[in-house]
Design a protein around this motif. Structure first.
Motif, PDB file in Angstrom:
ATOM      1  N   UNK A  42       2.770   4.839  -4.379  1.00  0.00           N
ATOM      2  CA  UNK A  42       2.141   6.113  -4.112  1.00  0.00           C
ATOM      3  C   UNK A  42       3.055   7.299  -4.307  1.00  0.00           C
ATOM      4  N   UNK A  43       4.363   7.009  -4.564  1.00  0.00           N
ATOM      5  CA  UNK A  43       5.362   8.059  -4.809  1.00  0.00           C
ATOM      6  C   UNK A  43       5.469   9.070  -3.672  1.00  0.00           C
ATOM      7  N   UNK A  44       5.144   8.626  -2.456  1.00  0.00           N
ATOM      8  CA  UNK A  44       5.290   9.492  -1.289  1.00  0.00           C
ATOM      9  C   UNK A  44       6.513   9.119  -0.480  1.00  0.00           C
ATOM     10  N   UNK A  45       6.481   9.452   0.805  1.00  0.00           N
ATOM     11  CA  UNK A  45       7.601   9.127   1.682  1.00  0.00           C
ATOM     12  C   UNK A  45       7.569   7.644   2.052  1.00  0.00           C
ATOM     13  N   UNK A  62       0.842  -1.190   0.000  1.00  0.00           N
ATOM     14  CA  UNK A  62       0.000   0.000   0.000  1.00  0.00           C
ATOM     15  C   UNK A  62       0.877   1.240   0.000  1.00  0.00           C
ATOM     16  N   UNK A  63       0.271   2.406  -0.124  1.00  0.00           N
ATOM     17  CA  UNK A  63       1.041   3.640  -0.228  1.00  0.00           C
ATOM     18  C   UNK A  63       2.069   3.751   0.893  1.00  0.00           C
ATOM     19  N   UNK A  64       3.274   4.105   0.519  1.00  0.00           N
ATOM     20  CA  UNK A  64       4.360   4.241   1.493  1.00  0.00           C
ATOM     21  C   UNK A  64       5.272   3.038   1.553  1.00  0.00           C
ATOM     22  N   UNK A  65       4.899   1.951   0.869  1.00  0.00           N
ATOM     23  CA  UNK A  65       5.712   0.733   0.902  1.00  0.00           C
ATOM     24  C   UNK A  65       6.767   0.749  -0.196  1.00  0.00           C
TER      25      UNK A  65
END
Length: 497
Positions: free
Chosen positions: A335-338, A315-318
């Protein structure tokens, strides 16, 4: 009655209630250990009238973290008024594969749905009467609070939690059906046909069948399904729908294998072919000119991220991919986030890269440890061992089936890899660490969520049920627990060679 403020929302709470019980309706906590205080994943910020930190919390959390109010929800009790903050569940990346199929003899007349109950995730597809794919949806399996693996959930069911486990997964399915119906602009009540696949334990828990026979040797399943029932019998929001539960092979080789085999098509092709559905349970099948061998091996939750210190689902953040660039690790984050953690495919990539740099040797020794992957995300020596054990179990299962058939990997036409984890897996990295046979990497065919696709095929063509049931009857199930080939292969496959 005291008051608990949960993420700013007031809730009544009885003194002595575990925070995990208070938070359970939100389904935001990761509890791969089943709430036993071992994994340290169910972290929340909590202040107020609370129980003193337990020994488990002191083991998992530093003094600084405890001072900041960090607690384990499965160990901390609300003794009075308190405040609790959790991290909102990130968007899950769940594979739902069911397009490009033609209706032949559908199970439904108006709208139908195929559902795959995975140990970690649920995935579903919705179809119209003309066979058009109208919607797809996925979510994390809401049974996770009872543990990341089927054994933990079977144990919970035997301890009286069976109805709660059934209600949980039924609620998850109803949620997916409602989401897809909204996408398609229809009512859930208009669904009149469903196919629900999953491993044997998942179908037992869905139907509230007593799983006692799955909890001990000789693991002889009393129900192998392959039958129809009404949606109302499963508490579904389409009570009049016909629901088909595909057949299972054995206690730990389930309907997800029979539907994955159907989707793979390997039993309708010449030559020797291997299917591996890699996840919390590694389910493997070998087709050899009319002979079908299958087995199940307990890989554990490492490939789903649950068994790693900074592991998480996809999921996002992985961190889901890791590469070497100019001798340095380069990571991709969903998710291209941190980055906040690492999922199974990222862990496999990371080990392959660390072998290349020499920080990891063939025995699994990590030096120096931990290995920083990206930002705050790292892998510990314990994480390496968890992946090592998981990959050895899967690799040894494949080796055992091939040897049982008196064949060699060189004779195989192909290796079909199924499952959500397998879909994101880099084949070269998997070959480098020995998860997949290195000599087969150029013959690997990635199937995606083959279990769901096979369920969709059954939904759109009822006549395929006969083929599915025939395969489960003719299969030879290899018991790895007492197989000397598996025991030796498991030891040999521990090495990163």
């Amino acid at each position: 009655m005291a008051t608990a403020m949960v993420n700013g929302i007031s809730r009544p709470v009885s003194p002595g209630t575990l925070l995990s019980q208070l938070l359970a309706p939100d389904a935001q906590l990761e509890t791969p250990c089943g709430g036993r205080g071992r994994c340290g994943k169910c972290r929340v910020i909590a202040r107020g009238e609370l129980s003193e930190p337990s020994e488990e919390e002191k083991r998992c959390l530093s003094e600084e973290e405890l001072a900041r109010g960090l607690r384990l929800a499965c160990c901390t009790r609300a003794l009075g008024d308190c405040e609790i903050s959790t991290t909102a569940a990130a968007k899950a990346h769940v594979l739902a594969d069911g397009d490009g199929l033609e209706p032949v003899h559908p199970l439904f007349s108006r709208y139908g749905a195929a559902v795959d109950i995975g140990t970690t995730t649920l995935a579903a597809c919705l179809y119209g009467a003309d066979g058009s794919l109208l919607a797809r949806a996925g979510c994390m399996n809401p049974q996770a609070p009872w543990g990341a693996d089927v054994i933990s959930r079977i144990s919970a069911a035997l301890e009286g939690q069976g109805p709660a486990l059934a209600q949980s997964v039924r609620g998850g399915i109803n949620g997916l059906l409602a989401e897809m119906a909204a996408q398609a602009g229809i009512s859930v009540h208009q669904l009149d046909g469903l196919v629900i696949t999953g491993n044997t334990a998942m179908l037992y828990l869905l139907t509230e069948t007593d799983p006692e026979c799955l909890s001990h040797a000789p693991f002889a399943a009393t129900d192998l399904f392959g039958r129809r029932l009404a949606g109302r019998n499963l508490g579904l929001d389409c009570p009049d729908a016909v629901v088909y539960l595909p057949p299972c092979f054995a206690a730990f080789v389930g309907a997800d294998t029979s539907t994955a085999l159907l989707a793979s098509g390997i039993t309708r092709q010449p030559g020797i072919r291997l299917l591996a559905d890699i996840g919390t349970n590694g389910e493997i099948a070998l087709w050899d000119s009319g002979r079908l061998l299958c087995c199940s091996t307990a890989a554990g939750p490492a490939f789903e991220g649950a068994g790693l210190s900074m592991g998480m689902p996809g999921r996002d953040g992985a961190v889901d991919r890791v590469r070497l660039q100019n001798g340095a690790l380069q990571a991709h984050v969903l998710g291209d986030g941190k980055p906040v953690g690492i999922c199974g495919s990222g862990g496999v990539d990371a080990l392959a890269c660390l072998l290349e740099t020499g920080q990891l040797d063939e025995t699994g020794l990590l030096d120096p440890a931990p290995a920083v992957i990206c930002g705050p995300v790292s892998l510990t020596q314990k994480d390496v061992r968890a992946i090592q054990l998981a990959k050895s179990a899967v690799a040894a299962g494949m080796e055992t089936l091939v040897q049982t058939a008196h064949r060699s990997f060189e004779q195989l036409e192909e290796l079909a890899v199924a499952g959500g984890f397998g879909s994101y897996l880099d084949v070269e990295s998997a070959g480098r660490i020995g998860l997949l046979p290195a000599q087969l990497t150029d013959r690997v065919r990635v199937l995606g969520n083959a279990a769901l696709r096979g369920a969709a095929m059954l939904l759109l063509d009822q006549s395929l049920a006969g083929l599915c049931e025939e395969l489960t009857r003719q299969a030879e199930v290899v018991d790895l627990s007492c197989d000397p080939v598996f025991m030796q292969a498991y030891t040999d496959c521990m090495f990163f060679e």
